[in-house]
Write an enzyme that holds these catalytic residues in place. Sequence first.
Site, mmCIF file in Angstrom:
data_model
loop_
_atom_site.group_PDB
_atom_site.id
_atom_site.type_symbol
_atom_site.label_atom_id
_atom_site.label_comp_id
_atom_site.label_asym_id
_atom_site.label_seq_id
_atom_site.Cartn_x
_atom_site.Cartn_y
_atom_site.Cartn_z
ATOM 1 N N GLU A 60 83.395 -36.256 3.683
ATOM 2 C CA GLU A 60 84.305 -37.396 3.524
ATOM 3 C C GLU A 60 84.203 -38.288 4.760
ATOM 4 O O GLU A 60 84.699 -37.938 5.827
ATOM 5 C CB GLU A 60 85.738 -36.899 3.357
ATOM 6 C CG GLU A 60 86.790 -37.993 3.345
ATOM 7 C CD GLU A 60 88.208 -37.460 3.511
ATOM 8 O OE1 GLU A 60 89.059 -38.198 4.037
ATOM 9 O OE2 GLU A 60 88.460 -36.296 3.123
ATOM 10 N N THR B 207 90.332 -42.166 3.969
ATOM 11 C CA THR B 207 91.235 -43.186 4.515
ATOM 12 C C THR B 207 91.058 -44.500 3.761
ATOM 13 O O THR B 207 90.968 -45.574 4.359
ATOM 14 C CB THR B 207 91.019 -43.382 6.033
ATOM 15 O OG1 THR B 207 90.796 -42.132 6.667
ATOM 16 C CG2 THR B 207 92.253 -44.004 6.668
ATOM 17 N N LYS C 215 95.787 -34.234 -2.282
ATOM 18 C CA LYS C 215 95.627 -33.898 -0.871
ATOM 19 C C LYS C 215 97.007 -33.708 -0.244
ATOM 20 O O LYS C 215 97.788 -34.657 -0.159
ATOM 21 C CB LYS C 215 94.857 -35.026 -0.180
ATOM 22 C CG LYS C 215 94.802 -34.954 1.334
ATOM 23 C CD LYS C 215 94.084 -36.189 1.861
ATOM 24 C CE LYS C 215 94.196 -36.305 3.362
ATOM 25 N NZ LYS C 215 93.530 -37.531 3.875
#
Length: 212
Positions: free
Chosen positions: A43, A72, A132
């Site tokens: 990621e 993000t 998440k």
Amino acid sequence: MKKLKVLGSLVECGVVAVIRAEDADEAYNMSAACIEGGLINIEVTFTTPRAEDAICRLVTELGDKAVIGAGTVLDPVTARIAILAGAEFVVSPSFDQETAQICNLYGIPYMPGVLTLGEVKEALKFGVDVLKLFPGSAFAPDFVKAIKGPMPHVSIMPTGGVDLENMGQWIQAGALAVGIGSNLTAPAKQGSYDKITELASAYVAKYRLVRS
């Protein structure tokens, strides 16, 4: 098909490397070191300048060995930039409806950050596959059990505060996978990418041990 590939890789490897770097080249080097250690879920966060360049290079050069995603991601515009660069999954610190919709449009798994059962419920309405739990450091592993009590079908990935010492507790509590950031990538500050490879290998081995 991309969703199946990503979700299958999450279950198989169980660890996502969260790559926050000073520039695209460092992000690539960190990621390559993780992949060499067998940690194949990458990621690249958009706090990294020109993150899309790192994603594109990783997909082009190492995409046959790993699953490359973007992190993000705060809005649908960034999500589309990431997807067009080749990102195979998108991660956000919190849920965003429009980002969920554009990921669904392109058939890309969306993994937003959640804190409460209300946020979990809202995200599920928009087709989110993996939630998440962020920041994981704000919770104990038993919180996963608490969520999966009323919602046993939910797939949860704690991120933030997860390390080699406690990741087994998270997995045993019911987490699908875990996200690892600075505990994995810190050696890059000294240019010790071989140490990142060693740590990546240790995380993958620990996950397999716990699962077995």
